[in-house]
Structure formats: C-alpha cells, structure tokens
Design an enzyme around this catalytic site. Structure first.
Site, PDB file in Angstrom:
ATOM      1  N   ASP A  48       0.830  -1.202   0.000  1.00 57.58           N
ATOM      2  CA  ASP A  48       0.000   0.000   0.000  1.00 57.58           C
ATOM      3  C   ASP A  48       0.876   1.268   0.000  1.00 57.58           C
ATOM      4  OD1 ASP A  48      -2.126   1.885   0.706  1.00 57.58           O
ATOM      5  OD2 ASP A  48      -3.246   0.144   1.413  1.00 57.58           O
ATOM      6  N   THR A  87      -6.927   3.871  -2.082  1.00 54.85           N
ATOM      7  CA  THR A  87      -6.667   2.455  -1.789  1.00 54.85           C
ATOM      8  C   THR A  87      -7.685   1.501  -2.406  1.00 54.85           C
ATOM      9  OG1 THR A  87      -5.526   2.995   0.245  1.00 54.85           O
ATOM     10  CG2 THR A  87      -6.517   0.806   0.130  1.00 54.85           C
ATOM     11  N   ASN A 108     -12.523   5.488  -2.135  1.00 55.59           N
ATOM     12  CA  ASN A 108     -12.708   4.775  -0.867  1.00 55.59           C
ATOM     13  C   ASN A 108     -14.123   4.982  -0.352  1.00 55.59           C
ATOM     14  OD1 ASN A 108     -10.119   3.817  -0.804  1.00 55.59           O
ATOM     15  ND2 ASN A 108      -9.370   5.322   0.677  1.00 55.59           N
ATOM     16  N   LYS A 169      -5.920  -4.098   5.832  1.00 55.43           N
ATOM     17  CA  LYS A 169      -7.163  -3.326   5.655  1.00 55.43           C
ATOM     18  C   LYS A 169      -8.234  -4.236   5.047  1.00 55.43           C
ATOM     19  CE  LYS A 169      -4.764   0.995   4.484  1.00 55.43           C
ATOM     20  NZ  LYS A 169      -4.595   2.052   3.472  1.00 55.43           N
ATOM     21  N   ASP A 297       1.566   2.473   3.833  1.00 53.40           N
ATOM     22  CA  ASP A 297       0.562   3.538   3.701  1.00 53.40           C
ATOM     23  C   ASP A 297       0.313   4.236   5.035  1.00 53.40           C
ATOM     24  OD1 ASP A 297      -1.533   4.836   1.962  1.00 53.40           O
ATOM     25  OD2 ASP A 297      -2.809   4.069   3.563  1.00 53.40           O
ATOM     26  N   HIS A 301       1.107   8.166   5.637  1.00 51.83           N
ATOM     27  CA  HIS A 301       0.111   9.131   6.110  1.00 51.83           C
ATOM     28  C   HIS A 301       0.537   9.789   7.421  1.00 51.83           C
ATOM     29  CE1 HIS A 301      -3.018   8.672   3.176  1.00 51.83           C
ATOM     30  NE2 HIS A 301      -3.067   7.368   3.318  1.00 51.83           N
ATOM     31  N   ASP A 342      -1.270  -0.175  -4.729  1.00 53.40           N
ATOM     32  CA  ASP A 342      -2.619   0.320  -5.035  1.00 53.40           C
ATOM     33  C   ASP A 342      -2.598   1.787  -5.475  1.00 53.40           C
ATOM     34  OD1 ASP A 342      -1.749   1.045  -2.487  1.00 53.40           O
ATOM     35  OD2 ASP A 342      -3.772   1.038  -1.635  1.00 53.40           O
ATOM     36  N   HIS A 343      -1.525   2.480  -5.173  1.00 53.94           N
ATOM     37  CA  HIS A 343      -1.315   3.880  -5.562  1.00 53.94           C
ATOM     38  C   HIS A 343       0.057   4.267  -5.081  1.00 53.94           C
ATOM     39  CE1 HIS A 343      -1.936   4.772  -1.345  1.00 53.94           C
ATOM     40  NE2 HIS A 343      -3.026   4.028  -1.395  1.00 53.94           N
ATOM     41  N   HIS A 488      -2.495  10.821  -0.565  1.00 52.23           N
ATOM     42  CA  HIS A 488      -2.401  10.576  -2.010  1.00 52.23           C
ATOM     43  C   HIS A 488      -3.808  10.783  -2.560  1.00 52.23           C
ATOM     44  CE1 HIS A 488      -4.262   6.835  -0.711  1.00 52.23           C
ATOM     45  NE2 HIS A 488      -3.373   6.853   0.251  1.00 52.23           N
TER      46      HIS A 488
HETATM   47 ZN    ZN Z   1      -3.669   2.624  -0.181  1.00 47.06          ZN
END
Ligand code: ZN
Length: 558
Positions: A48, A87, A108, A169, A297, A301, A342-343, A488
């Site tokens: 992630d 995500t 999301n 997640k 991820d 963040h 995923d990004h 993101h």
């Molecule tokens: Zn993500």
C-alpha cells in the site's frame, strides 16, 4: 473453449444479485488449458502506497524479498492509470484487470443520496444493506465490486482452486479477493478478523495470540540503517514534529503496532500460516494468495515519505518479504509472485517546501463542500434541508443535493465551476456529463489528459455531479493532524505510478521501463497459469514475461 461475451453480462448480473457467492452459482464460462508448467501458487502482493519513487529511491538498498523480485520481470513504471488514486480503487484494478470505471470502486468513499439512512456516505467495502450491530460500525463486504477477480475466475475454471486474501485493511483483502473467497482476514482493532458470519480459523487465532503478547509487552525501537541517517531530521507538521521516529512500541498501543513495520510482519506471518493450513500450492489446481501490506501507507500518512520512518519501513518490508519467500521456498512450492501497489504517494508539503518544491501546499478550506455549500447557497438563495454539496474532502467527487429543481441544479453547477475554475489550486473541474461523454483513453497512460485520467474513475451511478482535480503538489488535506500529515489520491504521477514486479524461481529476468498498467496484471497472471477468460473480461493486456523469443501470453490451445 471459444471465449464469448455474454458470460460477462451473466457474471456481472450474478454479482449484483443478493447471493453471497454468486459467481459459483453460474455455469462455468472459463476453461483452463493444460498448463503443466503453470506455477502451483500465485502470490499477488500489494504494498500500500509503494510508489515507483520509493522503489527507485530504496532499490539499491534492498537485500531481501524486494531484491529477489528485482531479478524477475521488472516494470518500474506501472500505472494505476485512473485519477482517483485511493486504496480501494487501486486494489480493485490489480486482480480484476479492470479500471475503476468498470470495477465500480471509484473511491474509498462515495455518496448515495438515495440511501434511506442519515449517513449518505458509502464506504467501498461495506454492505450498507445490512444493519451492523453497532450503528457506527459497518459490515465489511465486497458487494460493491462489480466484476470478478482472478481468484474467482480460477475457482470457476476449477473449483479445487483456493482463493485466499490477507491484508492490514478490509478493503485491501476484499478488493483483491472478491466475492467467492475461501479465507479472508484483515486487521481490525487489535488483531485479524474475518467476514461477518464466519469463524476465524485456528491459524488466525494463533496469529492473534502472538500479536496480543506483543501488544502487552511492547517492543523496542528499530535500529536506524546507515543509509537512513541523512533523513534523521525533524520537520514540523501542525502541532507535532516528525521525521526522526523509530517505532518504539509502548505496551497496549495497538495503533502504534498498526502504524509500524510490525503490521506487515504479522500480515505475512498470517499468510504463511494459511499456506501451511490450506496446503496452498499443493492442491489439484493453482491457488491464489493475495496479500495486501498496509504499513507503508499508514507510515506515509502519519510521517510522510522522506523521514527515518519510511526509510525504516522500506528496510523492514524488504526483510519481511525475504523471510516470507524463504519460508515458501522451504515448503518446496512452485510459486509465482507479482508485487505492485494500489497507488503511490508523496511527502508532506511542509518538508517538500524545504526540499525544492515551493509549489507544495495544503488545499484551501475554501474548497471543502461545507465552504462551497455556504458560498453557493448564499449566492443563489438555496438552502436545502441537507447540505447543498457533499464530498469527502476539498477534491474529487462533489454531489449536489437532490431536493432542488433541475434549473437550480444547473445554476449550482455553473456557480461551482466558476468558483473552482478561478481557484489557483484547482487544475480542472469536470461535470458528470463531460466525463460520461469522454472517450476511453488509449496509448501511454503517462501522457493522458486529466479528463482521460478522470474518465477511468467515473461510474455513472456512483460518481459525483462534479469532479475537482487539484494542481500538482497540492494535497487534499487542509490541515496536518497527529497521525495524518500527508495523503495521495491525486491524478499526478507521484500518486499513479507504481512498480510491477513478477518473479518465479529460475526465471530469466528483464527490465521494461516503458509504462504498463496495473490492469495488465490479471491478464498476465491468467496467461501464466493457462487460464482463459471470456473476451472483454480485462481492460488490460497480457505482459510477456518471457525474456526471450517465447511468449508467456500465448496460452496453449488458443
Ligand atoms: Zn492505499
């Protein structure tokens, strides 16, 4: 078997029905060729927020699992080619081979103004038709995913195939696994959990026992690798200083565990336990194990991408993946790996400012739905009972209240466009009509227009009435908060571009630096295991993983 198109319609119709495992209920439209050389287990890993930029930055320091994967087929410029680089959409492309415009996972969170409940926001991996025991909670589900995953195609071809997913997640596991999923676990609270109505198996229970012990005792900080030393410098983000962290874990700090390399270790450990419990890779059919590693991820963040925190995370991720692959080797399984993200992501604006990107900024509060509702409502004299505009933040999809007249709505659209277009932080504003009319882009995703990028994030019944894209370097987070300083989700390449790495034992590696897409992964894997699916199932193309004149995309019998 000749591919035929109607199977897709049947499948999608089945997926939309109420049955919990609709794919299996349909007659099998797929056929597997006899692929004697197919890997017995596909391990599909999503890291992630693992941008191509992070991959490039740390590549020379990898000595573990990521170093191993760089000996395979390396595509350093993979694209999550859509605009809304979040995500859930990103995970939805990886094993479906479809863009978010077709997976239906546009963000999301989107809004459904027809919902009878007060809360109109819909989480991508919730089943809003089910009443959760706790009204503030939700029932996790893949119901919103509108297309089958590779694991579901594999099961349809051969019901002996196992489709298993593990993640930090729920949306990571469910968007890679899909509906017909044999085992699925994700992190929730203080350990791993599974779908409502299912019991956690002995492996997950055992994994949680170990986690509980670590949470009770706490855990020391990680050593700082020598190459991280230059990053060991504090930067102020809102009320807190970040950039020098080493993830010391105090007792009973489940959140600290989650936002640290420990989460990926635990996720991979659970994945290994499932391999052993389920005998993955030793069955009659090729199995699929999807693993989504969320810690990068959470670290990005909480601390951005250019401090000691991400440097330690990259080092620990590489080491944990190395141990994971070594354990698979020890089991003697013939497995093939794909690893992607995923990004992507970027650093927090406060540090970007110090490091040669003066254009970096936080989005203005004036671009939030609350501020725009007030401003436009007052100008037009519109004061509906609910909010005039709804959105998840100062960018992305904006939904206009439905109780106003069509004429009033046109006035809101015009005023919104006037205000947003004049804002110095806004790169583009598109209406749903413009996006619906836009042609699907072709050619290299790196040169698509913003409209073309947004087109692949557009789904007619889920997208907003207006879409706002911010300029490069402007992040859709007006303020830094403790644990949340960067994000993101933009249409810019730092958020779209991710590595795509394929590896299998004895494979002759190569590197192809030209852009490819994450929607290419599913067709590539399908060919690798000799699985044919109906024409039109995938938006992407098969990538030839054979370094020489042979072609891994040429499935025998086709
Ligand atoms: Zn993500």
């Amino acid at each position: 078997m000749k591919p035929h198109r109607p199977a897709i319609a049947l499948l999608v119709a089945a997926l939309l029905s109420a049955s919990p495992h609709p794919v299996l209920a349909e007659p099998a439209p797929v056929a597997a060729t006899s692929a004697a050389k197919a890997p017995r287990l596909i391990v599909a890993i999503a890291v992630d927020q693992f941008s191509s930029d992070l991959f490039a930055q740390y590549r020379s320091h990898f000595t573990g699992g990521l170093a191993r994967l760089t000996q395979g087929a390396v595509f350093p410029a993979g694209y999550q080619s859509h605009a809304a680089t979040e995500t859930c959409p990103g995970h939805s492309t990886i094993l479906t081979g479809a863009h978010p415009s077709r997976t239906g996972i546009i963000a999301n969170t989107w809004f459904d103004l027809s919902l009878q409940r007060d809360k109109k926001a819909v989480y991508c991996a919730e089943d809003e038709t089910t009443t959760a025991a706790d009204p503030n909670d939700y029932v996790a589900s893949a119901n919103h995913l509108l297309v089958p995953t590779l694991g579901e195609w594999m099961k349809q071809s051969d019901p002996a195939a196992r489709n298993i997913a593990v993640s930090g997640k729920d949306r990571g596991a469910l968007m890679m696994g899909g509906h017909a999923i044999d085992q699925v676990y994700w992190w929730k609270g203080k350990g791993f959990t599974t779908l409502e109505g299912r019991q956690s198996g002995p492996t997950a229970i055992a994994e949680n026992v170990g986690i509980t012990a670590t949470l009770a005792s706490g855990s020391p900080e990680y050593a700082l690798p020598v190459w991280c030393a230059g990053k060991d410098r504090a930067v102020q983000a809102g009320s807190q200083a970040i950039g020098t962290g080493r993830f010391a874990l105090k007792p009973n700090d489940a959140n600290g565990f989650r936002v640290s390399p420990r989460l990926d270790r635990a996720t991979l450990d659970l994945a290994l336990r499932l391999v052993a419990e389920q005998g993955l890779g030793n069955g009659k059919a090729t199995d699929l194990l999807a693993v989504s590693l969320s810690a990068s991820d959470y670290v990005g963040h909480a601390y951005g991408t250019e401090g000691t925190e991400m440097c330690i995370q990259m080092t620990q991720l590489d080491a944990a993946l190395g141990d994971f692959f070594a354990a698979l080797d020890a089991r003697g399984i013939d497995y093939g790996v794909v690893l992607t993200a995923d990004h992507g992501g970027s650093d927090l604006p406060e540090r970007l400012h110090e490091q040669a990107l003066p254009a970096a900024a936080r989005a203005s509060q004036g671009l939030t739905a609350e501020a725009l509702s007030k401003r436009i409502g007052e100008k037009l004299g519109l004061h509906p009972k609910g909010p005039l505009l709804r959105s998840e933040g100062p960018a992305g999809d904006f939904y206009i209240d439905r109780t106003i007249s069509a004429k009033q709505k046109r006035a809101v659209v015009a005023e919104f466009r006037r205000i947003a277009s004049a804002d110095p932080q806004v790169a583009a504003v598109f209406s749903s009509e413009e996006l619906a009319a836009a042609k699907a882009p072709a050619g290299s995703p790196e040169i698509w227009s913003l409209l073309e990028r947004a087109r692949y994030s557009f789904h007619a019944s889920r997208s907003g009435d207006l879409v706002v894209l911010l300029k490069r370097g402007v992040i859709a987070m007006p303020e830094a908060h403790p644990g949340y300083v960067a994000t993101h989700g933009s249409p810019w390449d730092y958020d779209r571009r991710v590595p795509i790495l394929f590896w299998r034992k004895d494979m002759v590696g190569f590197e192809q630096p030209n852009p490819v897409e994450t929607v290419d992964i599913a067709p590539t894997l399908a060919a690798w295991i000799g699985l044919t699916v109906p024409a039109g199932a995938f938006d992407g193309r098969c990538l030839d993983l054979d370094a020489g004149p042979a072609d891994s995309c040429k499935v025998a019998g086709q």
